[in-house]
Scaffold this motif. Structure first.
Motif, PDB file in Angstrom:
ATOM      1  N   PRO A  62     -12.637   3.174   8.306  1.00  0.00           N
ATOM      2  CA  PRO A  62     -13.102   3.287   6.918  1.00  0.00           C
ATOM      3  C   PRO A  62     -12.667   4.615   6.288  1.00  0.00           C
ATOM      4  O   PRO A  62     -12.526   5.625   6.975  1.00  0.00           O
ATOM      5  CB  PRO A  62     -14.629   3.209   7.043  1.00  0.00           C
ATOM      6  CG  PRO A  62     -14.888   2.612   8.380  1.00  0.00           C
ATOM      7  CD  PRO A  62     -13.748   3.014   9.251  1.00  0.00           C
ATOM      8  N   ALA A  63     -12.446   4.591   4.994  1.00  0.00           N
ATOM      9  CA  ALA A  63     -12.056   5.804   4.274  1.00  0.00           C
ATOM     10  C   ALA A  63     -13.234   6.768   4.183  1.00  0.00           C
ATOM     11  O   ALA A  63     -14.396   6.364   4.209  1.00  0.00           O
ATOM     12  CB  ALA A  63     -11.555   5.446   2.874  1.00  0.00           C
TER      13      ALA A  63
ATOM     14  N   LYS B 215     -12.455   5.645  -7.970  1.00  0.00           N
ATOM     15  CA  LYS B 215     -11.774   4.955  -9.050  1.00  0.00           C
ATOM     16  C   LYS B 215     -10.574   5.802  -9.502  1.00  0.00           C
ATOM     17  O   LYS B 215     -10.591   7.031  -9.405  1.00  0.00           O
ATOM     18  CB  LYS B 215     -12.720   4.735 -10.230  1.00  0.00           C
ATOM     19  CG  LYS B 215     -13.863   3.769  -9.932  1.00  0.00           C
ATOM     20  CD  LYS B 215     -13.360   2.352  -9.794  1.00  0.00           C
ATOM     21  CE  LYS B 215     -14.513   1.374  -9.652  1.00  0.00           C
ATOM     22  NZ  LYS B 215     -14.030  -0.028  -9.481  1.00  0.00           N
TER      23      LYS B 215
ATOM     24  N   LYS C  35     -17.136   9.864  -8.655  1.00  0.00           N
ATOM     25  CA  LYS C  35     -16.462   8.887  -7.808  1.00  0.00           C
ATOM     26  C   LYS C  35     -15.151   8.445  -8.455  1.00  0.00           C
ATOM     27  O   LYS C  35     -14.890   7.251  -8.644  1.00  0.00           O
ATOM     28  CB  LYS C  35     -17.378   7.689  -7.554  1.00  0.00           C
ATOM     29  CG  LYS C  35     -18.698   8.042  -6.904  1.00  0.00           C
ATOM     30  CD  LYS C  35     -18.501   8.662  -5.521  1.00  0.00           C
ATOM     31  CE  LYS C  35     -18.129   7.626  -4.507  1.00  0.00           C
ATOM     32  NZ  LYS C  35     -18.056   8.195  -3.134  1.00  0.00           N
TER      33      LYS C  35
ATOM     34  N   GLU D  61     -13.683   8.623   1.511  1.00  0.00           N
ATOM     35  CA  GLU D  61     -14.115   8.494   0.111  1.00  0.00           C
ATOM     36  C   GLU D  61     -13.392   7.292  -0.488  1.00  0.00           C
ATOM     37  O   GLU D  61     -12.238   7.024  -0.150  1.00  0.00           O
ATOM     38  CB  GLU D  61     -13.750   9.745  -0.713  1.00  0.00           C
ATOM     39  CG  GLU D  61     -14.437  11.017  -0.291  1.00  0.00           C
ATOM     40  CD  GLU D  61     -15.794  11.184  -0.962  1.00  0.00           C
ATOM     41  OE1 GLU D  61     -16.173  10.309  -1.751  1.00  0.00           O
ATOM     42  OE2 GLU D  61     -16.457  12.194  -0.686  1.00  0.00           O
ATOM     43  N   THR D  62     -14.080   6.571  -1.381  1.00  0.00           N
ATOM     44  CA  THR D  62     -13.447   5.512  -2.160  1.00  0.00           C
ATOM     45  C   THR D  62     -13.690   5.820  -3.625  1.00  0.00           C
ATOM     46  O   THR D  62     -14.834   5.907  -4.066  1.00  0.00           O
ATOM     47  CB  THR D  62     -14.018   4.126  -1.796  1.00  0.00           C
ATOM     48  OG1 THR D  62     -13.786   3.871  -0.400  1.00  0.00           O
ATOM     49  CG2 THR D  62     -13.341   3.034  -2.615  1.00  0.00           C
TER      50      THR D  62
ATOM     51  N   GLU E  29      -8.415   5.395  -1.948  1.00  0.00           N
ATOM     52  CA  GLU E  29      -9.186   5.819  -0.773  1.00  0.00           C
ATOM     53  C   GLU E  29      -8.676   7.179  -0.303  1.00  0.00           C
ATOM     54  O   GLU E  29      -7.477   7.461  -0.378  1.00  0.00           O
ATOM     55  CB  GLU E  29      -9.052   4.787   0.349  1.00  0.00           C
ATOM     56  CG  GLU E  29      -9.640   3.432  -0.008  1.00  0.00           C
ATOM     57  CD  GLU E  29      -9.445   2.393   1.076  1.00  0.00           C
ATOM     58  OE1 GLU E  29     -10.278   1.489   1.195  1.00  0.00           O
ATOM     59  OE2 GLU E  29      -8.437   2.496   1.803  1.00  0.00           O
TER      60      GLU E  29
ATOM     61  N   SER F 103      -4.767   6.871  -0.378  1.00  0.00           N
ATOM     62  CA  SER F 103      -4.287   5.507  -0.097  1.00  0.00           C
ATOM     63  C   SER F 103      -4.660   4.620  -1.275  1.00  0.00           C
ATOM     64  O   SER F 103      -5.823   4.555  -1.672  1.00  0.00           O
ATOM     65  CB  SER F 103      -4.920   4.974   1.198  1.00  0.00           C
ATOM     66  OG  SER F 103      -4.607   3.603   1.391  1.00  0.00           O
ATOM     67  N   ARG F 104      -3.631   3.924  -1.819  1.00  0.00           N
ATOM     68  CA  ARG F 104      -3.892   3.045  -2.969  1.00  0.00           C
ATOM     69  C   ARG F 104      -3.042   1.789  -2.859  1.00  0.00           C
ATOM     70  O   ARG F 104      -1.842   1.863  -2.543  1.00  0.00           O
ATOM     71  CB  ARG F 104      -3.579   3.772  -4.273  1.00  0.00           C
ATOM     72  CG  ARG F 104      -3.906   2.973  -5.536  1.00  0.00           C
ATOM     73  CD  ARG F 104      -3.637   3.806  -6.789  1.00  0.00           C
ATOM     74  NE  ARG F 104      -3.976   3.067  -8.002  1.00  0.00           N
ATOM     75  CZ  ARG F 104      -3.824   3.529  -9.240  1.00  0.00           C
ATOM     76  NH1 ARG F 104      -3.340   4.755  -9.423  1.00  0.00           N
ATOM     77  NH2 ARG F 104      -4.153   2.794 -10.286  1.00  0.00           N
TER      78      ARG F 104
ATOM     79  N   ARG G   4       0.839  -1.212   0.000  1.00  0.00           N
ATOM     80  CA  ARG G   4       0.000   0.000   0.000  1.00  0.00           C
ATOM     81  C   ARG G   4       0.868   1.253   0.000  1.00  0.00           C
ATOM     82  O   ARG G   4       1.939   1.286   0.617  1.00  0.00           O
ATOM     83  CB  ARG G   4      -0.927   0.005   1.218  1.00  0.00           C
ATOM     84  CG  ARG G   4      -1.903   1.180   1.250  1.00  0.00           C
ATOM     85  CD  ARG G   4      -3.091   0.900   2.115  1.00  0.00           C
ATOM     86  NE  ARG G   4      -3.916  -0.172   1.562  1.00  0.00           N
ATOM     87  CZ  ARG G   4      -4.844  -0.008   0.651  1.00  0.00           C
ATOM     88  NH1 ARG G   4      -5.074   1.197   0.140  1.00  0.00           N
ATOM     89  NH2 ARG G   4      -5.543  -1.033   0.213  1.00  0.00           N
TER      90      ARG G   4
ATOM     91  N   THR H 182      -8.648   1.339  -7.163  1.00  0.00           N
ATOM     92  CA  THR H 182      -9.381   2.312  -6.358  1.00  0.00           C
ATOM     93  C   THR H 182      -8.403   3.082  -5.474  1.00  0.00           C
ATOM     94  O   THR H 182      -7.343   2.573  -5.099  1.00  0.00           O
ATOM     95  CB  THR H 182     -10.444   1.642  -5.474  1.00  0.00           C
ATOM     96  OG1 THR H 182      -9.805   0.698  -4.591  1.00  0.00           O
ATOM     97  CG2 THR H 182     -11.479   0.910  -6.315  1.00  0.00           C
TER      98      THR H 182
END
Length: 613
Positions: A103-104, A109, A118, A106-107, A90, A81-82, A65, A88
């Motif tokens: 949890p992120a 693409k 998104k 936003e998630t 985050e 974060s990828r 990561r 995806t």
């Protein structure tokens, strides 16, 4: 305008020590030997900003990561974060330096999609306040929204593109993207997005124009053959209005009859529910009467037996001698009035029991009489309701007979309306086809060709001056007269195109182009992400040899010294420089410097040595 600042790049992996590098908000220099991960830092930054892939190196084995810390000029902290190889990204709304445990926020693409927010491109453009800016896609005038990758290619320059012969504007090196890339540069220089304009017909559309007319004629004839009524559109519309009015009247009548029928059905259900309750009560009464009849017979039988016992006891007491029939006493134990006393006692007991049973029988007869009255009332009410139900059924039958012609009329009117509407639709199609045929038959003047190179002359001159000042500040030899040709996107210095210069000079000019663009747009509050990443901008530049000198010198030290001094004294924003040679000692303490695998350095490279993992 909002700007972004890179804060840190961190690689994480299970049972792996973090591999991280911190970035200064001003100048950051990463230098050292080859194969130590310097260029990998630039590639990873680009990957976190939406690039499609990150080529793996042996040192990243086990790392899964990547975190990229960002600071927004409005004060916010963000972390992207990828996963390595992930599609995806985050987003966390704070500075994150370790594996996420929550949890992120936003998630997203990684790939740009103009129809969805998104994705990382739309997200970063929204943060910068420039989402939805229009750029030109082709010379026909088609426009599309700006993509953050359009900005990243101008701000993050790898070592290959740094010395490439292609223009710095044409980052993808794909001829199909030239119009788009020139339009992006026009947007950055002028601050003006492309206006919406009608697209000009393509050559293919022109070639097929005549063929389309023949097809349209065929469709017109085909639709005319489907017409079944000898009426024009005006007559059909009048007929449709009459049908609508008649249908409204029929519908009103049908609604009224339906409401009456609903009321009758509601009354019928009420009567049937009462009948059911009355039937249940009648059954209960019948059961009680049957039980009370048995109880009555029992009471009457008990009274008959009591009467018989009284009469039999008297006779036995007077005519029988010997053992007493009442108490069993032997004759020698009986006193003279013995039989008389016993007979009297028996008669009293029989009388008491007779009175009690008679009273119970009287009460029972009253209850039986009451139940018989209830049964009669239930039967009478049932007969009355039966008549009401019969009358209700008759009303429903009569109502159904009234509704049948109404339903028939409504069906016929609906069918007629459908036929008229179908005829009108065919006329409308014929009219549209005739209009289309007329438009194809008329040669309209083509709209003016969209010009992605239509940058205002004042903006071009301002940018040329900015590059000239940058080259002068870096002490690049020559007069440094800069010209930018918006049509070819070519940069020329002292009359010589950049693409015709040597590799070293191409790198210097590309670096000057990127730095000057950031400096100008920051000073004029125009669009720019706020940072520049330059991989190997001055390594390959060699000073022109002076035939009068005994030993020609490399220009690297001179240009590099002034290159770094200019970035410190006149910062264009955040600049990250990746180089092989050691930077001048004068920048120590004034810039963030990361040395990889050089004498005295604490780091062997971007990733920790394997023996320390």
């Amino acid at each position: 305008m909002i700007r972004l600042t890179l804060v840190h790049l961190t690689f994480l992996g299970m049972d792996k020590p973090p591999a991280a590098v911190e970035f200064s908000p001003g100048l950051t220099v990463i230098y050292g030997a080859s194969d130590t991960g310097k260029s990998y830092v630039e590639e990873a930054v680009d990957y976190m900003l939406g690039a499609s892939e990150l080529k793996s190196i042996p040192e990243d084995d086990g790392y899964t990561r990547i975190l990229l810390g960002l600071r927004v000029s409005d004060g916010r902290s963000l972390t992207l974060s990828r996963a390595i190889g992930g599609d995806t990204i985050e987003v966390f709304n704070h500075d994150l330096r370790e594996m996420p445990s929550e949890p992120a926020d936003e998630t997203l693409k990684f790939k740009h999609n103009a129809k969805s927010k998104k994705n990382i491109s739309r997200y970063l453009l929204t943060v910068l306040g420039i989402d939805g800016q229009r750029i030109l896609q082709s010379g026909r005038g088609n426009v599309l929204p700006l993509n953050f990758r359009d900005l990243a290619r101008l701000a993050v320059v790898n070592d290959t593109r740094m010395a490439d012969q292609h223009s710095p504007v044409l980052g993808t090196r794909n001829p199909l993207n030239e119009t788009r890339e020139k339009s992006v540069f026009k947007l950055l220089l002028s601050g003006e997005e492309e206006p919406e304009r009608p697209a000009a017909p393509s050559n293919l559309e022109k070639q097929f124009g005549k063929g389309k007319i023949a097809v349209i004629d065929h469709l017109i004839d085909e639709n005319r053959g489907k017409l079944t009524m000898e009426a024009n559109q005006s007559q059909l519309r009048e007929q449709l209005d009459r049908l609508q009015a008649a249908l409204g009247e029929v519908t009103t009548a049908a609604v009224e009859l339906a409401e009456i029928r609903t009321s009758l059905l509601r009354d019928r259900r009420g009567l049937e529910e009462i009948n059911l309750a009355a039937q249940q009560r009648g059954d209960e009464v019948e059961q009680l009467l049957a039980r009370f009849a048995l109880l009555k017979e029992q009471y009457e039988s008990d009274l008959a037996r009591l009467q018989m016992v009284g009469e039999a006891g008297t006779l036995l007491g007077y005519f029988q001698t010997g053992t007493c029939v009442f108490c069993g006493a032997e004759p020698q134990h009986q006193h003279p009035e013995h039989h008389l006393a016993e007979s009297t006692q028996l008669a009293a007991s029989v009388s008491t029991e007779t009175r009690k049973t008679t009273d119970l029988l009287s009460d029972l007869l009253l209850m039986i009489e009451d139940l018989e009255e209830q049964a009669a009332e239930i039967e009478s009410a049932r007969a009355a309701r039966h008549e009401e139900l019969t009358h209700n059924a008759a009303e429903l039958r009569a109502l159904d007979q009234r509704m049948q012609p109404v339903d028939t009329d409504a069906t016929e009117l609906l069918n007629a309306r459908s036929r008229v509407e179908n005829e009108l639709a065919l006329h409308a199609q014929i009219e549209q086809l005739e209009d289309l045929k007329a438009s194809l038959s008329t040669v309209a003047p083509a709209p003016p060709t969209a010009r992605p190179d239509g940058i205002p002359a004042a903006d071009v001159a301002d940018f040329e001056r900015m590059i000239h000042e940058t080259l002068e500040a870096w002490h690049v030899p020559g007069s440094n007269r800069v010209r930018y040709d918006p049509t070819t996107a070519e940069l020329s210095v002292d009359g010589q195109p950049r693409k015709s210069r040597g590799r070293g000079m191409r790198s210097i000019l590309h670096a000057a182009f990127a730095v000057s663009l950031a400096r100008r747009n920051t000073a004029r509050d125009l669009i720019h992400p706020g940072f520049v990443v330059l991989d190997t901008p001055v390594l390959t530049y060699r000073r022109p040899e002076d035939p009068h000198e005994d030993r020609p010198e490399l220009m690297t030290a001179d240009v590099a010294e002034n290159f770094y001094r200019d970035l410190l004294e006149n910062p264009p924003g955040q600049v990250i420089v990746i180089e092989n040679p050691t930077p001048p000692a004068s920048i120590r303490g004034r810039a963030t410097v990361h040395a990889f695998s050089v004498d005295g350095s604490e780091r062997q490279g971007f990733f920790p040595p394997r023996e320390r993992q």
